[in-house]
Design a protein around this motif. Structure first.
Motif, mmCIF file in Angstrom:
data_model
loop_
_atom_site.group_PDB
_atom_site.id
_atom_site.type_symbol
_atom_site.label_atom_id
_atom_site.label_comp_id
_atom_site.label_asym_id
_atom_site.label_seq_id
_atom_site.Cartn_x
_atom_site.Cartn_y
_atom_site.Cartn_z
ATOM 1 N N PRO A 165 0.827 -1.211 0.000
ATOM 2 C CA PRO A 165 0.000 0.000 0.000
ATOM 3 C C PRO A 165 0.865 1.266 0.000
ATOM 4 O O PRO A 165 1.966 1.270 0.547
ATOM 5 N N HIS A 166 0.390 2.283 -0.628
ATOM 6 C CA HIS A 166 1.051 3.599 -0.709
ATOM 7 C C HIS A 166 2.255 3.604 -1.649
ATOM 8 O O HIS A 166 2.984 4.576 -1.697
ATOM 9 N N ILE A 167 2.482 2.520 -2.364
ATOM 10 C CA ILE A 167 3.557 2.504 -3.355
ATOM 11 C C ILE A 167 2.888 2.339 -4.716
ATOM 12 O O ILE A 167 2.191 1.355 -4.956
ATOM 13 N N MET A 169 5.411 -1.127 7.865
ATOM 14 C CA MET A 169 4.495 -1.165 6.721
ATOM 15 C C MET A 169 3.839 -2.529 6.632
ATOM 16 O O MET A 169 4.357 -3.517 7.138
ATOM 17 N N GLU A 170 2.689 -2.549 5.984
ATOM 18 C CA GLU A 170 1.943 -3.781 5.790
ATOM 19 C C GLU A 170 2.028 -4.169 4.320
ATOM 20 O O GLU A 170 1.858 -3.335 3.445
ATOM 21 N N ILE A 171 2.292 -5.435 4.086
ATOM 22 C CA ILE A 171 2.450 -5.946 2.725
ATOM 23 C C ILE A 171 1.432 -7.063 2.524
ATOM 24 O O ILE A 171 1.302 -7.949 3.367
ATOM 25 N N ASP A 172 0.720 -6.997 1.411
ATOM 26 C CA ASP A 172 -0.251 -8.041 1.076
ATOM 27 C C ASP A 172 0.351 -8.959 0.013
ATOM 28 O O ASP A 172 0.920 -8.482 -0.973
#
Length: 138
Positions: free
Chosen positions: A39-41, A123-126
């Protein structure tokens, strides 16, 4: 009435026990496709393909590609639903959880990983996974 309640509770417990049996994840060579979304990238991460072998040595681990510093725990299979928790050590400290639904020759699933890099905000990565069995391990 008390005997009826005891009997009913016993029947429900037995039914639950039989319905939540674990079947093993199918052994063999699997092609695993991983899509990573941060997210946010704005620039999407490239899709990554790996070939892994599921055998007795990998018992207790989900059939995904993971860094060697990652440990898996609470790996459970109920029917055709596998879930796990993970924690990775080293410079990139990560932890998360995932789940896949599988059959004898393919699966789909996802994981959410929380990562903390040095000198940055967490950060959170999916991750989304698809896997397909492509043969036997050699």
């Amino acid at each position: 009435m008390k005997h009826f309640l005891n009997y009913a509770v016993s029947i429900v417990t037995l039914l639950f026990a039989f319905n939540t049996h674990a079947q093993p994840f199918p052994k063999g060579k699997w092609e695993v496709t991983t899509q990573t979304i941060m997210p946010h990238i704005m620039t999407p991460m490239p899709i990554h393909k790996d070939v892994i072998c599921v055998n007795d040595k990998t018992k207790g681990k989900p059939p995904i590609a993971a860094h060697e510093s990652c440990e898996f725990f609470d790996y459970k299979i109920i029917d055709n639903d596998a879930s796990w928790q993970m924690k990775c050590k080293g410079e990139l400290k990560m932890n998360g959880a995932g789940r896949i639904i599988f059959n004898s020759d393919n699966y789909k699933g996802s994981a959410i990983i929380k990562m903390k890099m040095p000198d940055s905000e967490p950060m959170e990565i999916d991750h989304t996974y698809t896997g397909r069995r492509i043969g036997d391990c050699k």
